[in-house]
Design a protein around this motif. Structure first.
Motif, PDB file in Angstrom:
ATOM      1  N   ILE A 224      36.831  45.854  36.261  1.00  0.00           N
ATOM      2  CA  ILE A 224      37.001  46.263  37.539  1.00  0.00           C
ATOM      3  C   ILE A 224      36.769  47.628  37.897  1.00  0.00           C
ATOM      4  O   ILE A 224      35.920  47.871  39.323  1.00  0.00           O
ATOM      5  CB  ILE A 224      38.390  45.770  38.058  1.00  0.00           C
ATOM      6  CG1 ILE A 224      38.370  44.169  37.634  1.00  0.00           C
ATOM      7  CG2 ILE A 224      38.566  46.129  39.571  1.00  0.00           C
ATOM      8  CD1 ILE A 224      40.021  43.504  37.683  1.00  0.00           C
ATOM      9  N   ARG A 227      32.970  48.500  38.095  1.00  0.00           N
ATOM     10  CA  ARG A 227      31.956  47.531  38.494  1.00  0.00           C
ATOM     11  C   ARG A 227      30.894  48.014  39.171  1.00  0.00           C
ATOM     12  O   ARG A 227      29.787  47.521  39.270  1.00  0.00           O
ATOM     13  CB  ARG A 227      32.868  46.688  39.284  1.00  0.00           C
ATOM     14  CG  ARG A 227      33.207  47.190  40.733  1.00  0.00           C
ATOM     15  CD  ARG A 227      34.290  46.181  41.589  1.00  0.00           C
ATOM     16  NE  ARG A 227      34.662  46.817  42.544  1.00  0.00           N
ATOM     17  CZ  ARG A 227      35.798  47.390  42.994  1.00  0.00           C
ATOM     18  NH1 ARG A 227      36.442  47.698  41.939  1.00  0.00           N
ATOM     19  NH2 ARG A 227      36.063  47.996  43.923  1.00  0.00           N
ATOM     20  N   GLU A 239      33.422  38.827  38.279  1.00  0.00           N
ATOM     21  CA  GLU A 239      34.498  38.520  39.384  1.00  0.00           C
ATOM     22  C   GLU A 239      34.997  37.064  39.306  1.00  0.00           C
ATOM     23  O   GLU A 239      36.227  37.043  39.415  1.00  0.00           O
ATOM     24  CB  GLU A 239      33.971  39.015  40.665  1.00  0.00           C
ATOM     25  CG  GLU A 239      34.702  39.001  41.605  1.00  0.00           C
ATOM     26  CD  GLU A 239      33.916  39.189  43.191  1.00  0.00           C
ATOM     27  OE1 GLU A 239      34.714  40.049  43.989  1.00  0.00           O
ATOM     28  OE2 GLU A 239      32.633  39.145  43.201  1.00  0.00           O
ATOM     29  N   LEU A 287      44.771  44.442  37.680  1.00  0.00           N
ATOM     30  CA  LEU A 287      43.984  43.934  38.589  1.00  0.00           C
ATOM     31  C   LEU A 287      44.138  44.679  40.030  1.00  0.00           C
ATOM     32  O   LEU A 287      43.650  44.121  41.311  1.00  0.00           O
ATOM     33  CB  LEU A 287      44.528  42.222  38.963  1.00  0.00           C
ATOM     34  CG  LEU A 287      44.359  41.327  37.617  1.00  0.00           C
ATOM     35  CD1 LEU A 287      45.131  40.245  37.750  1.00  0.00           C
ATOM     36  CD2 LEU A 287      42.945  41.114  37.303  1.00  0.00           C
ATOM     37  N   PHE A 290      41.294  45.123  42.344  1.00  0.00           N
ATOM     38  CA  PHE A 290      40.295  43.781  42.251  1.00  0.00           C
ATOM     39  C   PHE A 290      39.887  43.762  43.628  1.00  0.00           C
ATOM     40  O   PHE A 290      40.582  43.639  44.538  1.00  0.00           O
ATOM     41  CB  PHE A 290      40.786  42.663  41.746  1.00  0.00           C
ATOM     42  CG  PHE A 290      39.804  41.466  41.523  1.00  0.00           C
ATOM     43  CD1 PHE A 290      39.174  41.422  40.573  1.00  0.00           C
ATOM     44  CD2 PHE A 290      39.819  40.512  42.663  1.00  0.00           C
ATOM     45  CE1 PHE A 290      38.296  40.478  40.286  1.00  0.00           C
ATOM     46  CE2 PHE A 290      38.960  39.466  42.382  1.00  0.00           C
ATOM     47  CZ  PHE A 290      38.283  39.339  41.335  1.00  0.00           C
TER      48      PHE A 290
END
Length: 421
Positions: A224, A227, A239, A287, A290
């Motif tokens: 993440i 990315r 994803e 996360l 994200f």
């Protein structure tokens, strides 16, 4: 149940006290500097029944202590009495000897091996000739069967990302992409859970961890964060996998959620844990950056479960203590700007201070380590003061003198406005 009440305790009623938090940071740092004697004494809780000999790795050894001290100075929390520059070079052979003492030659390991020690050396001395050796270590860890963050290639992928941010050199971006491709090729699919996962071959057994240290979501963190180094197709595939696995493995009870430590069905009857290394706190920390809103509801449900469970009885540390759980609240505060998460993080901070004080008196010493001890708590307290979330050595390594590479995501946005990429 989503958590075992016996592992938690009622939250202290102490009001947030910035002066007390700053005083605790100062106390921890001064004690650590005073206790240094070519290393730090190992705490009984870290010795785990073994001889209490000093260790030197990032996770619970001297590398982590020096990193934390230098980090706290870099962010302006303290001033150190010494630089520790001359001490870092001695860590590498000592850590290798420690690993070899129990038959491990996982020298590339990020949390337990050479990689973080060499990165610390580079941070302290930008002219240190360690980059070629770091490149060899990261490349040599691509096929590590652990497939997790502590020992395996996800940890060295995170190291490559930090090195790319620090140096801007293309070789680190390419190693990051190579690791991501290798990990994609090693995924397995669970028909029962309808999601992807990895197995971890370590400690003499094969596991199916999905947690933040040894499992799937710990590997999601560098993917993440990095990315922007992946092409659009590669990131889109990751994803979708991340959303699918995180969603399909969550266990929900009303408005609350938690995750098991393992994917394997035979382990599901074990009590759910609620700590960074196993459970919702680590999922939220990993996360929190994200993009998009697909996981928003689950992150909020996980955080509410952490609050319902209360502080951990195991102490104030990051990996399996109250400070690590509190970082989930700080992450949600950064992401949502909802002040109740900052208030909850600070409530956990005050409880953690009381735990630290009680444990110091009980054991007659402080716990000189980053992930399992008091130095991690000091950094958490600083982040509660600053109202930010930089989980040590997961979100930041080269602190104070690093300009992120162009395109590196550096800020959190509100849930609904998080960019798609």
């Amino acid at each position: 149940m989503l958590f075992d009440p016996a592992r938690h305790e009622p939250l202290s009623s102490a009001a947030w006290d910035e002066a007390r938090a700053r005083g605790t940071i100062e106390r921890i740092v001064r004690a650590a500097e005073s206790a240094y004697d070519d290393g730090w004494p190992m705490h009984p809780l870290d010795a785990d029944g073994e001889a209490r000999v000093p260790v030197h790795c990032l996770y619970f050894g001297a590398c982590g202590v020096i990193w934390a001290l230098r980090y706290l100075e870099a962010v302006g929390a303290v001033s150190l009495r010494r630089s520790y520059a001359d001490d870092v070079e001695r860590l590498l052979p000592r850590n290798r000897a420690w690993l070899a003492s129990f038959g491990s030659f996982d020298f590339p390991s990020y949390l337990m091996g050479d990689t973080a020690i060499l990165m610390l050396q580079r941070w302290i001395d930008p002219h240190a000739r360690v980059l070629d050796e770091l490149e060899r270590l990261v490349a040599g860890n691509l096929d590590n069967p652990a497939r997790e963050l502590m020992w395996g290639s996800p940890g060295t992928m995170l190291a490559a990302l930090f090195l790319h941010e620090c140096t801007g050199e293309a070789r680190w971006a390419e190693l990051f992409r190579q690791t991501a491709r290798k990990l994609a090729s090693q995924l397995r699919h669970s028909r029962e859970c309808d999601c992807d996962y990895w197995t971890q071959d370590m400690y003499g057994r094969t596991s199916t961890y999905i947690d933040a240290v040894h499992g799937f979501v710990g590997t999601a963190l560098p993917l993440i964060r990095g990315r922007h180094l992946l092409d659009e197709g590669a990131w889109s595939a990751w994803e979708a996998r991340i959303v699918n696995t995180v969603s399909h493995t969550a266990i929900r009870e009303g408005s609350l959620a938690n995750w098991p430590a393992w994917l394997s069905p035979e382990t599901r009857d074990r009590p759910l844990l609620m700590q960074y290394c196993h459970g919702a706190p680590g999922f939220i920390v990993c996360l929190a950056e994200f993009p998009g809103a697909a996981l928003d509801a689950l992150l909020l449900s996980g955080a509410e479960a952490i609050w319902s469970a209360g502080p951990l009885r195991k102490g104030s540390n990051l990996c399996h203590g109250t400070a690590g759980n509190g970082y989930a609240f700080l992450k949600l505060y950064e992401r949502t700007r909802d002040v109740r998460w900052l208030e909850r993080a600070r409530a956990f901070a005050m409880h953690a201070i009381a735990q630290f004080e009680a444990d110091t008196e009980r054991y007659g010493q402080m716990r000189y380590s980053l992930w399992t001890g008091d130095l991690g708590l000091a950094i958490y307290l600083y982040d509660c003061i600053a109202g930010r979330a930089r989980f040590p050595t997961m979100d930041v390594f080269f602190a104070g003198d690093v300009t992120p590479s162009a395109g590196t995501p550096t800020a959190h946005d509100a849930f609904a406005r998080t960019p798609s990429r």
